[in-house]
Design a protein around this motif. Structure first.
Motif, PDB file in Angstrom:
ATOM      1  N   LYS A 313      -5.040  73.942  14.772  1.00 41.89           N
ATOM      2  CA  LYS A 313      -4.260  72.977  15.556  1.00 41.89           C
ATOM      3  C   LYS A 313      -5.119  71.752  15.900  1.00 41.89           C
ATOM      4  N   GLU A 314      -6.392  72.014  16.256  1.00 41.51           N
ATOM      5  CA  GLU A 314      -7.304  70.902  16.588  1.00 41.51           C
ATOM      6  C   GLU A 314      -7.572  70.026  15.367  1.00 41.51           C
ATOM      7  N   LEU A 315      -7.813  70.685  14.212  1.00 39.30           N
ATOM      8  CA  LEU A 315      -8.128  69.930  12.987  1.00 39.30           C
ATOM      9  C   LEU A 315      -6.979  69.029  12.545  1.00 39.30           C
ATOM     10  N   CYS A 316      -5.757  69.486  12.752  1.00 36.41           N
ATOM     11  CA  CYS A 316      -4.613  68.683  12.310  1.00 36.41           C
ATOM     12  C   CYS A 316      -3.991  67.877  13.445  1.00 36.41           C
ATOM     13  N   GLY A 317      -4.603  67.899  14.618  1.00 37.00           N
ATOM     14  CA  GLY A 317      -4.108  67.119  15.746  1.00 37.00           C
ATOM     15  C   GLY A 317      -4.543  65.670  15.651  1.00 37.00           C
ATOM     16  N   LYS A 318      -4.216  64.911  16.700  1.00 34.01           N
ATOM     17  CA  LYS A 318      -4.504  63.474  16.732  1.00 34.01           C
ATOM     18  C   LYS A 318      -6.008  63.201  16.639  1.00 34.01           C
ATOM     19  N   GLU A 319      -6.813  64.111  17.220  1.00 34.12           N
ATOM     20  CA  GLU A 319      -8.270  63.916  17.225  1.00 34.12           C
ATOM     21  C   GLU A 319      -8.971  64.868  16.247  1.00 34.12           C
ATOM     22  N   GLY A 320      -8.272  65.153  15.139  1.00 26.68           N
ATOM     23  CA  GLY A 320      -8.809  66.081  14.131  1.00 26.68           C
ATOM     24  C   GLY A 320     -10.176  65.659  13.611  1.00 26.68           C
ATOM     25  N   LYS A 352     -11.563  65.782   3.042  1.00 28.73           N
ATOM     26  CA  LYS A 352     -10.623  66.272   2.011  1.00 28.73           C
ATOM     27  C   LYS A 352      -9.806  67.446   2.523  1.00 28.73           C
ATOM     28  N   LEU A 353     -10.461  68.322   3.274  1.00 24.89           N
ATOM     29  CA  LEU A 353      -9.813  69.516   3.816  1.00 24.89           C
ATOM     30  C   LEU A 353      -8.646  69.106   4.718  1.00 24.89           C
ATOM     31  N   ARG A 354      -8.896  68.163   5.629  1.00 24.93           N
ATOM     32  CA  ARG A 354      -7.839  67.733   6.550  1.00 24.93           C
ATOM     33  C   ARG A 354      -6.746  66.967   5.811  1.00 24.93           C
ATOM     34  N   GLN A 355      -7.157  66.107   4.887  1.00 21.79           N
ATOM     35  CA  GLN A 355      -6.158  65.340   4.124  1.00 21.79           C
ATOM     36  C   GLN A 355      -5.294  66.262   3.259  1.00 21.79           C
ATOM     37  N   GLY A 356      -5.940  67.276   2.683  1.00 22.52           N
ATOM     38  CA  GLY A 356      -5.234  68.181   1.766  1.00 22.52           C
ATOM     39  C   GLY A 356      -4.319  69.165   2.461  1.00 22.52           C
ATOM     40  N   PRO A 363       0.311  73.883   7.352  1.00 22.29           N
ATOM     41  CA  PRO A 363      -1.110  73.544   7.437  1.00 22.29           C
ATOM     42  C   PRO A 363      -2.008  74.739   7.746  1.00 22.29           C
ATOM     43  N   SER A 364      -1.542  75.654   8.605  1.00 24.19           N
ATOM     44  CA  SER A 364      -2.374  76.799   8.997  1.00 24.19           C
ATOM     45  C   SER A 364      -2.687  77.709   7.816  1.00 24.19           C
ATOM     46  N   ALA A 365      -1.670  78.003   7.004  1.00 25.41           N
ATOM     47  CA  ALA A 365      -1.886  78.866   5.831  1.00 25.41           C
ATOM     48  C   ALA A 365      -2.864  78.197   4.873  1.00 25.41           C
ATOM     49  N   CYS A 366      -2.695  76.878   4.679  1.00 23.61           N
ATOM     50  CA  CYS A 366      -3.583  76.115   3.783  1.00 23.61           C
ATOM     51  C   CYS A 366      -5.017  76.150   4.302  1.00 23.61           C
ATOM     52  N   LEU A 367      -5.188  75.894   5.611  1.00 23.53           N
ATOM     53  CA  LEU A 367      -6.539  75.867   6.198  1.00 23.53           C
ATOM     54  C   LEU A 367      -7.185  77.241   6.185  1.00 23.53           C
TER      55      LEU A 367
END
Length: 444
Positions: A313-320, A352-356, A363-367
């Protein structure tokens, strides 16, 4: 490109005079085409100076400059062109007219892996100077500017001007040794500024502003692991701002002024946190203080609990991006031997991880899938890189060889030799603070 229009060139030519205009042209083109030969730069300089001399003269036809610069661009596009070769020339030559000229004008060689200029002895300098002062000056300008091609032009101009002044003064002096000693001491600040700004701007040109800021952040984290993340992040952003404002600036004192201000901020923030920073910051000469900080080796690894990984959630949030940077900061300060080239690759991977993953439906399954791979492949690799750089900086070559042999018991003598060669080449080039970014990127 606008710098190449007639008004600008003729204004420079009339303001500087032919000789100073020529000096600046040698310097600017040696810096721009740092892989070009002395002869190639010579051809280019002769044609540029001749164009300015002919077409900036009183009474010259208005079409003179445009026709002359068109002829110059046609010459650049010939298969037998005497000018410096550049991989982008063919693309520029596909255009015509002003578009082609501006495209050719914007070409620039990438930074040299490491400065290659070696200053001859005072005796050799004077010998070459007496033989042919003009040839000596041209060759020095070429060697120095192509070697420190990323230093801002005003820094290079000041540094080369004082050097040539020193040679012409001391080589006719009755006491040349004392003269050189005095002049070199006076040039010390400018020499350090050239060296540091070349290194800073090389990294900036390869990394860009965000990655440069990250590289600076983790470098400080390894030197002063007790420092607060927010403090170091502010300093890293300030360093990136200095580079973005001054690396391509033609303002005479931009780099020295801004770097001095930045050094004061670093000293104010970190002197109380670390005795080594306090020692570096004692001097009155801010360039020497900054050089001391820049060349400071990493501190020993502190005893810290395992770094907390950011949640999905943090990685894909506004301040990822901030959460990812904070985690990499934690990795860097726990692993002081990890070199910049490896940490820069980690930074690329996190982007790349966050963009991908963050733009996918789940997103959670991907991460989670990527995290598993990171744990299996990336962390053991980081451990190896950290160990290799740690051993290389501490152990003599034969002991390093012995440790490698023990670590790879299955390898044949030929495989072991190849491994040793590959790892020694990586370590000797990339385990140091001044490692060349482009070269080490491929070696990682």
């Amino acid at each position: 490109g606008r710098a190449y229009v007639r008004e600008k060139v003729c204004q420079e030519y009339s303001m500087l005079g032919k000789e100073n205009f020529r000096t600046l042209t040698v310097l600017a083109n040696s810096r721009k085409y740092s892989n070009g030969t002395f002869e190639e730069i010579g051809h280019l300089v002769r044609d540029i100076v001749s164009l300015a001399e002919t077409c900036c003269a009183d009474g010259a036809e208005p079409s003179c400059y445009d026709a002359g610069s068109t002829a110059l661009s046609l010459k650049s596009c010939r298969p037998d062109s005497p000018f410096p070769a550049h991989p982008g020339t063919a693309e520029c030559c596909a255009h015509e007219g002003l578009e082609r000229k501006l495209c050719l004008a914007a070409l620039r060689h990438p930074p040299q892996p490491l400065p290659r200029y070696l200053q001859p002895s005072d005796k050799e300098l004077c010998q070459a100077f007496r033989q042919d002062p003009r040839e000596f000056a041209d060759r020095f300008l070429y060697d120095y500017a192509s070697s420190y091609s990323q230093a801002p032009l005003p820094v290079l101009l000041g540094s080369t001007r004082t050097f040539l002044s020193m040679v012409s003064t001391c080589c006719i002096s009755r006491a040349p040794t004392a003269c050189f000693l005095k002049e070199k001491l006076e040039r010390k600040t400018l020499s350090l500024l050239t060296l540091m700004s070349n290194r800073i701007c090389s990294l900036f040109s390869v990394y860009g502003k965000d990655k440069f800021s990250f590289s600076y952040l983790v470098s400080l984290a390894q030197k002063v692991p007790a420092a607060v993340f927010e403090d170091l992040l502010l300093l890293a952003k300030d360093a990136a701002e200095v580079s973005s404002q001054c690396c391509d600036s033609v303002a005479e004192d931009c780099m020295q002024k801004k770097l001095s201000e930045h050094t004061t901020k670093v000293c104010t923030t970190l002197s109380a946190r670390d005795g080594r920073f306090a020692d570096c910051c004692k001097g009155k000469n801010l360039m020497e203080n900054h050089f001391c900080i820049l060349t400071m080796p990493p501190a020993p690894a502190p005893k810290l609990p395992e770094a907390l990984k950011p949640t999905n959630k943090e990685l894909c949030g506004k301040e990822g991006a901030l959460h990812a940077t904070r985690f990499l900061f934690e990795v860097a300060r726990r692993n002081p031997s990890l070199p910049d080239a490896v940490l820069a690759k980690l930074y690329d991977s996190s982007v790349k991880l966050r963009q991908g993953c963050c733009s996918t439906k789940d997103p959670s399954a991907c991460l989670d899938g990527k995290r598993k791979r990171i744990a299996e492949e990336l962390f053991p690799y980081l451990e190896k890189a950290s160990q290799l750089c740690g051993q290389y900086t501490k152990l003599p070559f034969l002991e390093l060889r012995e440790q490698l042999a023990q670590a790879e018991p299955e390898a044949s003598p030929a495989q072991l030799e190849q491994l040793l060669e590959q790892r020694a080449s990586f370590a000797s080039t990339c385990c140091f603070p001044a490692a060349p970014p482009l070269l080490c990127d491929s070696k990682v």
